[in-house]
Design an enzyme around this catalytic site. Structure first.
Site, PDB file in Angstrom:
ATOM      1  N   LYS A  37       0.738  -1.178  -0.087  1.00  0.00           N
ATOM      2  CA  LYS A  37       0.145  -0.051   0.041  1.00  0.00           C
ATOM      3  C   LYS A  37       0.997   1.289  -0.011  1.00  0.00           C
ATOM      4  O   LYS A  37       2.010   1.099   0.790  1.00  0.00           O
ATOM      5  CB  LYS A  37      -0.898  -0.022   1.431  1.00  0.00           C
ATOM      6  CG  LYS A  37      -1.745   1.259   1.349  1.00  0.00           C
ATOM      7  CD  LYS A  37      -2.883   1.458   0.360  1.00  0.00           C
ATOM      8  CE  LYS A  37      -3.543   2.673   0.577  1.00  0.00           C
ATOM      9  NZ  LYS A  37      -4.431   3.034  -0.760  1.00  0.00           N
ATOM     10  N   CYS A  57      -1.896   9.191  -7.873  1.00  0.00           N
ATOM     11  CA  CYS A  57      -2.867   8.493  -7.127  1.00  0.00           C
ATOM     12  C   CYS A  57      -4.302   9.466  -7.620  1.00  0.00           C
ATOM     13  O   CYS A  57      -3.794  10.768  -7.523  1.00  0.00           O
ATOM     14  CB  CYS A  57      -3.051   8.698  -5.722  1.00  0.00           C
ATOM     15  SG  CYS A  57      -4.494   8.600  -4.954  1.00  0.00           S
TER      16      CYS A  57
HETATM   17  O1  RRO Z   1      -5.515   5.208  -1.723  1.00  0.00           O
HETATM   18  C1  RRO Z   1      -6.402   5.422  -2.870  1.00  0.00           C
HETATM   19  O2  RRO Z   1      -7.492   5.944  -2.719  1.00  0.00           O
HETATM   20  C2  RRO Z   1      -5.817   4.984  -4.247  1.00  0.00           C
HETATM   21  C3  RRO Z   1      -4.350   5.348  -4.597  1.00  0.00           C
HETATM   22 BR1  RRO Z   1      -2.947   5.769  -3.145  1.00  0.00          BR
HETATM   23  C4  RRO Z   1      -4.159   4.936  -5.570  1.00  0.00           C
HETATM   24  O3  RRO Z   1      -2.743   5.057  -6.220  1.00  0.00           O
HETATM   25  N1  RRO Z   1      -5.005   4.604  -6.492  1.00  0.00           N
HETATM   26  C5  RRO Z   1      -6.345   4.642  -6.184  1.00  0.00           C
HETATM   27  O4  RRO Z   1      -6.991   4.197  -7.112  1.00  0.00           O
HETATM   28  N2  RRO Z   1      -6.842   4.738  -5.107  1.00  0.00           N
END
Ligand code: RRO
Length: 319
Positions: free
Chosen positions: A46, A133
């Site tokens: 993550k 993101c």
């Molecule tokens: O944590 C998120 O909401 C998230 C991340 Br970091 C990402 O890189 N891509 C995504 O679809 N959700």
């Protein structure tokens, strides 16, 4: 004949080409009861931020046709706790597979401080810089991966801090991913991960509000696959870096499209939520395809898409 699945990339051995994507396997431990982690080629954690983040209001995930929309909001324990609580578990239990730490932040300095922090601890192969993101407003700014010059600065700074393999994760929602991929290579990336989720919105027509607690989110799953395969194909024409394909892989046939387009590795993300053993199944299916086709090594499949030499058409751009 049994097709050889293992490859040496970034100075490390990947015993098969199927990794678990960032944000879909926690830090490994969270999935360790549901699948044999040693059966995948590697994992990407993550995304880790400097400070702990609680994430966005629920619901964080909704269905969106043949896709999923998420806005998790980077929920993670933060650099310090990941180093003290997560890395020791990964070091002990994942020594047979390759681990990339995903790094995210609001400003370039945050990325660099996280890399510095992890460098002092070690116990993993490399980094995946998450510059794409869709759910992090970056203090009102857009994801770094939408602008090649902005991306370049973050990658160059990280490159100066580490000799470990540096993957850069790109966004699908750019007019042409070619110049972004080229900028990442020029800035010192060792590989590219394509693609992150695509911005999307699901509206609940009863409440007339967004179905996700945070409003808009990132679209993943089968609907994203052709976008990801095209991005890999386009990046292949613009850089010589190893590519990691991700987006909508649910079976070996999906993964093979990415390999043929030019990806050396693939990642399984959304499909792991429905079946945690998807990545294992995909790896076995790739081997079966190779055996059936009489292919000696997976390397003989990478980038052999027969249209690879054709000019890549970019909708809206020159052919
Ligand atoms: O944590 C998120 O909401 C998230 C991340 Br970091 C990402 O890189 N891509 C995504 O679809 N959700």
């Amino acid at each position: 004949m049994t097709m050889r699945l293992s490859q040496t990339l970034f100075g490390a051995t990947f015993h098969n080409p199927v990794l678990l994507a960032a944000g879909t396997c926690g830090f490994g431990e969270e999935l360790s009861d549901a699948l044999d982690l040693e059966a995948v080629g590697g994992i990407v954690t993550k995304s880790v931020t400097l400070e702990p983040r609680l994430g966005n209001p629920a619901p964080r995930v909704v269905e969106a046709g043949n896709a999923m929309l998420n806005s998790v909001g980077l929920a993670n324990p933060g650099l310090e706790r990941v180093c003290s609580e997560k890395l020791p578990w990964m070091r002990e239990h994942l020594s047979g597979i390759q681990v990339f730490v995903s790094v995210a932040g609001h400003i370039p300095d945050e990325y660099w401080r996280i890399v510095e922090g992890f460098e002092s601890v070690g116990g993993f192969l490399g980094y995946e810089l998450n510059l794409s993101c869709p759910n992090d407003a970056r203090l009102g700014g857009l994801p770094f991966a939408l602008d090649p010059e902005v991306l370049r600065g973050v990658v160059e700074g990280a490159r100066r801090l580490t000799d470990r393999p540096l993957l850069v994760k790109l966004a699908p929602n750019v007019p042409d991913i070619g110049p972004v991929a080229a900028a990442a290579e020029d800035a010192g990336a060792d590989g590219l991960t394509l693609v992150n989720t695509m911005p999307g919105l699901v509206i609940d027509i009863t409440t007339r509000s967004a179905a996700l607690g945070a409003g808009a989110g990132g679209l993943s799953g089968p609907a994203l696959r052709a976008v990801g395969v095209h991005a890999v194909h386009r990046a292949r024409a613009c850089t010589s870096l190893p590519l990691v394909g991700v987006g909508g892989i649910t079976d070996a046939e999906d993964a093979l499209q990415y390999l043929l387009a030019g990806a050396s590795l693939v990642q399984v993300g959304t499909a792991t939520f429905a079946d945690p053993r998807t990545a294992q199944r995909v790896a076995k299916g790739i081997a079966r395809y190779g055996d059936k086709m009489g292919v000696e090594s997976i390397q003989n499949l990478i980038g052999i898409y027969e249209g690879a030499d054709r000019p890549v058409s970019v909708p809206g751009g020159p052919a």
